[in-house]
Design a protein around this motif. Structure first.
Motif, PDB file in Angstrom:
ATOM      1  N   TRP A 196     -24.083 -23.721  -9.947  1.00  0.00           N
ATOM      2  CA  TRP A 196     -24.096 -24.781  -9.643  1.00  0.00           C
ATOM      3  C   TRP A 196     -23.483 -25.966 -10.487  1.00  0.00           C
ATOM      4  CZ3 TRP A 196     -23.234 -24.995  -4.474  1.00  0.00           C
ATOM      5  CH2 TRP A 196     -23.798 -24.182  -3.708  1.00  0.00           C
ATOM      6  N   PHE A 197     -23.908 -25.799 -11.584  1.00  0.00           N
ATOM      7  CA  PHE A 197     -23.249 -26.840 -12.542  1.00  0.00           C
ATOM      8  C   PHE A 197     -21.781 -26.778 -12.795  1.00  0.00           C
ATOM      9  CE2 PHE A 197     -21.877 -27.974 -16.790  1.00  0.00           C
ATOM     10  CZ  PHE A 197     -22.310 -29.281 -16.991  1.00  0.00           C
ATOM     11  N   ASN A 198     -21.513 -25.616 -12.519  1.00  0.00           N
ATOM     12  CA  ASN A 198     -19.885 -25.306 -12.608  1.00  0.00           C
ATOM     13  C   ASN A 198     -19.375 -25.792 -11.294  1.00  0.00           C
ATOM     14  OD1 ASN A 198     -20.148 -24.212 -15.316  1.00  0.00           O
ATOM     15  ND2 ASN A 198     -19.983 -22.043 -14.640  1.00  0.00           N
ATOM     16  N   TRP A 199     -19.832 -25.656 -10.234  1.00  0.00           N
ATOM     17  CA  TRP A 199     -19.425 -25.941  -8.898  1.00  0.00           C
ATOM     18  C   TRP A 199     -19.246 -27.598  -8.866  1.00  0.00           C
ATOM     19  CZ3 TRP A 199     -21.205 -28.988  -5.132  1.00  0.00           C
ATOM     20  CH2 TRP A 199     -20.432 -29.168  -3.915  1.00  0.00           C
ATOM     21  N   LEU A 200     -20.333 -28.333  -9.243  1.00  0.00           N
ATOM     22  CA  LEU A 200     -20.415 -29.507  -9.454  1.00  0.00           C
ATOM     23  C   LEU A 200     -19.314 -30.349 -10.272  1.00  0.00           C
ATOM     24  CD1 LEU A 200     -21.449 -32.139  -7.974  1.00  0.00           C
ATOM     25  CD2 LEU A 200     -23.349 -32.151  -9.531  1.00  0.00           C
TER      26      LEU A 200
END
Length: 263
Positions: A211-215
């Motif tokens: 989710w860090f990479n997604w954001l």
């Protein structure tokens, strides 16, 4: 119909450890049954409600734990781990209630699942403490575990960078040796519990990294460089080897993130 934010706030404001554990599991069930509206429309508390015991001490005032071979030392270690898991319930619930409305449903699915896992971990450790004649709250505990939440309350990207990708990733580094110490002392029951927690931690770090990479992609940022910048600005500690590179890699947290800034 209750909103996601209202339900999260209710869990955070539950002080009794066992009631909070049950509330977190109920929170997860309500979401999975479609009983919560995907809306975070209420403010999360600055600090969750916690019980009077354990007494919370600053890191410098915490008593030194003895080796894990004695029963007293094993109880102290299990109590410290139970406190980490108890606070981790609130960390996961706060992440959902504070930021979940701005993410896809998959984000909420993941982090409500993490909250339920942390509640289960706490229950396992507290039950093990009872089997050794103790209980959660019998010893002092670390007062600083919520500091990361306070330092990242304004930004989901910072929260993901610090809580799952630094703090929980550290568990991947240290838990295997702790399991070995319990096994070496003949405490297979505790070792099995820690092995279960370790397996779940890999999944939690994976969710944080994903989710860090997604954001980062949503904001047009480079993930590794952004993570390094956030750790330098938002994390009060230092990243210290040795690292469990294989477990971190399984979670998607590769050396390109942490090797450059490790002390």
């Amino acid at each position: 119909m209750t909103t996601l934010g209202e339900a999260a706030r209710a869990v955070l404001l539950t002080a009794d450890p066992h009631a909070k554990r049950r509330a977190a599991r109920g929170f997860a069930r309500a979401w999975r049954r479609g009983e919560l509206v995907h809306r975070c429309d209420v403010a999360m508390p600055d600090r969750p409600a916690w019980p009077e015991r354990p007494e919370l001490l600053a890191p410098g005032r915490m008593p030194r734990r003895r080796g894990g071979g004695s029963e007293r030392g094993r109880i102290a270690m299990l109590h410290a781990l139970a406190h980490i898991e108890f606070v981790a319930i609130d960390l996961a619930v706060d992440l959902v209630g504070r930021f979940g409305g701005a993410f896809p449903r998959g984000f909420v699915d993941d982090w409500i699942g993490v909250a339920a896992d942390e509640a289960m971990h706490f229950a396992l450790l507290d039950r093990r403490l009872a089997g050794l004649g103790s209980h959660y709250g019998a010893l002092p505990a670390h007062a600083g575990l919520w500091e990361a939440a306070e330092a990242t309350a304004d930004d989901a990207l910072a929260r993901l960078a610090i809580v799952p990708m630094v703090l929980e990733a550290r568990g991947l580094d240290v838990t295997p040796a702790t399991i070995d110490r319990f096994r070496g002392a003949g405490d297979e029951a505790s070792a099995r519990i820690l092995s279960r927690i370790y397996t779940d931690e890999i999944r939690h770090v994976s969710a944080g990294t994903r989710w860090f990479n997604w954001l980062c992609a949503e904001r047009g940022f480079g993930p590794a460089a952004t993570w390094q910048s956030l750790v330098k600005s938002r994390f009060r500690g230092v990243l210290k080897p040795p690292f469990n590179d294989s477990a971190r890699r399984d979670a998607g947290l590769t050396q390109e993130y942490y090797a450059v800034i490790a002390s």
